[in-house]
Design a protein around this motif. Sequence first.
Motif, PDB file in Angstrom:
ATOM      1  N   LEU A  12       6.099   1.334   5.415  1.00 41.32           N
ATOM      2  CA  LEU A  12       6.647   0.057   4.910  1.00 41.32           C
ATOM      3  C   LEU A  12       8.021  -0.193   5.734  1.00 41.32           C
ATOM      4  O   LEU A  12       8.134  -1.391   6.265  1.00 41.32           O
ATOM      5  CB  LEU A  12       6.961   0.099   3.632  1.00 41.32           C
ATOM      6  N   GLN A  13       8.479   1.085   6.157  1.00 45.00           N
ATOM      7  CA  GLN A  13       9.747   0.967   7.197  1.00 45.00           C
ATOM      8  C   GLN A  13       9.332   0.635   8.464  1.00 45.00           C
ATOM      9  O   GLN A  13       9.905  -0.414   9.277  1.00 45.00           O
ATOM     10  CB  GLN A  13      10.346   2.378   7.115  1.00 45.00           C
ATOM     11  N   ARG A  14       8.145   0.977   8.899  1.00 41.40           N
ATOM     12  CA  ARG A  14       7.944   0.878  10.308  1.00 41.40           C
ATOM     13  C   ARG A  14       7.135  -0.574  10.543  1.00 41.40           C
ATOM     14  O   ARG A  14       7.465  -1.244  11.684  1.00 41.40           O
ATOM     15  CB  ARG A  14       6.636   1.744  10.489  1.00 41.40           C
ATOM     16  N   HIS A  15       6.473  -1.227   9.422  1.00 39.04           N
ATOM     17  CA  HIS A  15       5.647  -2.424   9.521  1.00 39.04           C
ATOM     18  C   HIS A  15       6.454  -3.502   8.904  1.00 39.04           C
ATOM     19  O   HIS A  15       6.431  -3.482   7.523  1.00 39.04           O
ATOM     20  CB  HIS A  15       4.443  -2.245   9.256  1.00 39.04           C
ATOM     21  N   GLU A  16       7.165  -4.412   9.556  1.00 36.59           N
ATOM     22  CA  GLU A  16       7.832  -5.438   8.758  1.00 36.59           C
ATOM     23  C   GLU A  16       6.748  -6.336   7.986  1.00 36.59           C
ATOM     24  O   GLU A  16       7.168  -6.832   6.890  1.00 36.59           O
ATOM     25  CB  GLU A  16       8.404  -6.475   9.809  1.00 36.59           C
ATOM     26  N   ILE A  17       5.808  -6.517   8.591  1.00 31.85           N
ATOM     27  CA  ILE A  17       4.772  -7.483   7.718  1.00 31.85           C
ATOM     28  C   ILE A  17       4.362  -6.833   6.194  1.00 31.85           C
ATOM     29  O   ILE A  17       3.958  -7.790   5.316  1.00 31.85           O
ATOM     30  CB  ILE A  17       3.276  -7.733   8.418  1.00 31.85           C
ATOM     31  N   PHE A 129       6.918   8.471  14.326  1.00 34.83           N
ATOM     32  CA  PHE A 129       6.222   7.552  15.029  1.00 34.83           C
ATOM     33  C   PHE A 129       7.203   6.812  15.867  1.00 34.83           C
ATOM     34  O   PHE A 129       8.131   6.501  15.529  1.00 34.83           O
ATOM     35  CB  PHE A 129       5.746   6.415  13.966  1.00 34.83           C
ATOM     36  N   PRO A 130       6.777   6.336  17.080  1.00 35.78           N
ATOM     37  CA  PRO A 130       7.548   5.471  17.985  1.00 35.78           C
ATOM     38  C   PRO A 130       7.916   4.056  17.503  1.00 35.78           C
ATOM     39  O   PRO A 130       7.049   3.681  16.611  1.00 35.78           O
ATOM     40  CB  PRO A 130       6.655   5.388  19.165  1.00 35.78           C
ATOM     41  N   GLU A 131       9.028   3.731  17.673  1.00 37.73           N
ATOM     42  CA  GLU A 131       9.505   2.295  17.280  1.00 37.73           C
ATOM     43  C   GLU A 131       8.309   1.235  17.863  1.00 37.73           C
ATOM     44  O   GLU A 131       8.045   1.473  19.143  1.00 37.73           O
ATOM     45  CB  GLU A 131      10.690   1.924  17.668  1.00 37.73           C
ATOM     46  N   LEU A 132       7.950   0.259  17.136  1.00 36.66           N
ATOM     47  CA  LEU A 132       7.073  -0.685  17.573  1.00 36.66           C
ATOM     48  C   LEU A 132       7.858  -1.750  18.327  1.00 36.66           C
ATOM     49  O   LEU A 132       9.027  -2.169  18.130  1.00 36.66           O
ATOM     50  CB  LEU A 132       6.430  -1.447  16.205  1.00 36.66           C
ATOM     51  N   GLY A 133       7.251  -2.110  19.433  1.00 40.70           N
ATOM     52  CA  GLY A 133       7.710  -2.942  20.554  1.00 40.70           C
ATOM     53  C   GLY A 133       7.733  -4.138  20.032  1.00 40.70           C
ATOM     54  O   GLY A 133       8.734  -5.088  20.287  1.00 40.70           O
ATOM     55  N   ILE A 134       6.641  -4.681  19.275  1.00 41.34           N
ATOM     56  CA  ILE A 134       6.442  -6.065  18.624  1.00 41.34           C
ATOM     57  C   ILE A 134       6.030  -5.687  16.998  1.00 41.34           C
ATOM     58  O   ILE A 134       5.434  -4.770  16.851  1.00 41.34           O
ATOM     59  CB  ILE A 134       5.608  -6.915  19.470  1.00 41.34           C
ATOM     60  N   GLN A 135       6.422  -6.808  16.343  1.00 40.65           N
ATOM     61  CA  GLN A 135       6.077  -6.567  15.007  1.00 40.65           C
ATOM     62  C   GLN A 135       4.973  -7.734  14.828  1.00 40.65           C
ATOM     63  O   GLN A 135       4.843  -8.631  16.030  1.00 40.65           O
ATOM     64  CB  GLN A 135       7.230  -7.092  14.183  1.00 40.65           C
ATOM     65  N   TYR A 136       4.273  -7.916  13.856  1.00 37.86           N
ATOM     66  CA  TYR A 136       3.132  -8.954  13.474  1.00 37.86           C
ATOM     67  C   TYR A 136       3.651 -10.304  13.776  1.00 37.86           C
ATOM     68  O   TYR A 136       3.084 -10.965  14.484  1.00 37.86           O
ATOM     69  CB  TYR A 136       2.682  -8.809  12.191  1.00 37.86           C
ATOM     70  N   LYS A 137       4.859 -10.709  13.469  1.00 37.61           N
ATOM     71  CA  LYS A 137       5.807 -12.089  13.662  1.00 37.61           C
ATOM     72  C   LYS A 137       5.694 -12.465  14.954  1.00 37.61           C
ATOM     73  O   LYS A 137       5.440 -13.409  15.454  1.00 37.61           O
ATOM     74  CB  LYS A 137       6.918 -12.338  12.992  1.00 37.61           C
ATOM     75  N   ASP A 138       5.782 -11.339  15.868  1.00 39.35           N
ATOM     76  CA  ASP A 138       5.948 -11.628  17.191  1.00 39.35           C
ATOM     77  C   ASP A 138       4.566 -12.075  17.904  1.00 39.35           C
ATOM     78  O   ASP A 138       4.382 -12.906  18.606  1.00 39.35           O
ATOM     79  CB  ASP A 138       6.521 -10.497  18.056  1.00 39.35           C
ATOM     80  N   TYR A 139       3.573 -11.359  17.323  1.00 39.47           N
ATOM     81  CA  TYR A 139       2.404 -11.559  17.728  1.00 39.47           C
ATOM     82  C   TYR A 139       1.928 -13.002  17.460  1.00 39.47           C
ATOM     83  O   TYR A 139       1.274 -13.608  18.110  1.00 39.47           O
ATOM     84  CB  TYR A 139       1.225 -10.573  17.340  1.00 39.47           C
ATOM     85  N   ALA A 140       2.310 -13.373  15.840  1.00 38.07           N
ATOM     86  CA  ALA A 140       1.968 -14.802  15.583  1.00 38.07           C
ATOM     87  C   ALA A 140       2.439 -15.634  16.514  1.00 38.07           C
ATOM     88  O   ALA A 140       1.960 -17.086  16.740  1.00 38.07           O
ATOM     89  CB  ALA A 140       2.269 -14.816  14.173  1.00 38.07           C
ATOM     90  N   VAL A 141       3.708 -15.675  16.801  1.00 39.25           N
ATOM     91  CA  VAL A 141       4.592 -16.481  17.607  1.00 39.25           C
ATOM     92  C   VAL A 141       3.778 -16.734  19.104  1.00 39.25           C
ATOM     93  O   VAL A 141       3.516 -17.831  19.641  1.00 39.25           O
ATOM     94  CB  VAL A 141       5.946 -16.254  17.861  1.00 39.25           C
ATOM     95  N   TRP A 142       3.451 -15.420  19.442  1.00 38.12           N
ATOM     96  CA  TRP A 142       2.876 -15.628  20.717  1.00 38.12           C
ATOM     97  C   TRP A 142       1.432 -16.478  20.734  1.00 38.12           C
ATOM     98  O   TRP A 142       1.025 -17.244  21.422  1.00 38.12           O
ATOM     99  CB  TRP A 142       2.353 -14.089  21.390  1.00 38.12           C
ATOM    100  N   LEU A 143       0.585 -16.279  19.546  1.00 41.49           N
ATOM    101  CA  LEU A 143      -0.609 -17.036  19.499  1.00 41.49           C
ATOM    102  C   LEU A 143      -0.428 -18.377  19.291  1.00 41.49           C
ATOM    103  O   LEU A 143      -1.145 -19.234  19.928  1.00 41.49           O
ATOM    104  CB  LEU A 143      -1.280 -16.330  18.202  1.00 41.49           C
ATOM    105  N   ASN A 144       0.550 -18.984  18.715  1.00 39.24           N
ATOM    106  CA  ASN A 144       0.866 -20.123  18.710  1.00 39.24           C
ATOM    107  C   ASN A 144       1.556 -20.974  19.770  1.00 39.24           C
ATOM    108  O   ASN A 144       1.260 -22.099  20.324  1.00 39.24           O
ATOM    109  CB  ASN A 144       2.167 -20.455  17.586  1.00 39.24           C
TER     110      ASN A 144
END
Length: 144
Positions: A12-17, A129-144
């Motif tokens: 839960l700490q690692r994944h903002e989504i 765990f290594p810090e995530l370079g992007i979160q799901y919201k970043d991916y969603a913005v990229w898709l749009n």
Amino acid sequence: TDKFEESFKLLLQRHEILRTYFKADNQGDIRQYIIPAEQLDFKISSEDFSFAENQQEAIAKYIEERNHEAFDLEKAPLIRASLLKVKEQEYVFFLSMHHIIGDGWSMELLVSEAVEAYNRLIQGKKVDFPELGIQYKDYAVWLN
């Protein structure tokens, strides 16, 4: 069970989504909001089915009922989990999340990371765990 819950809190700490909720802003547009990890109230519920007469049926009924519970999109987390005791040292893990925050692939990743974190914790090892370079919201913005 404490270590398992701890492993999930690390995710839960690692994944903002997993700390996300959605609500309308002042203009009426639906927005994503992320709760800081330290403010999130998440618990894995525990149920004991070890003495149930028709154990498989009782577990199936429990899972079906939990799957029919609606999520409130305005309250994080949009995920729930249970450890169902089958017998001493044997559990079934139930995980449900709203489809707005994940899919089958996401679920596989979360379970894999939870198992890895759990195994490290019970071995007394650090979970790093290594810090995530992007979160799901970043991916969603990229898709749009």
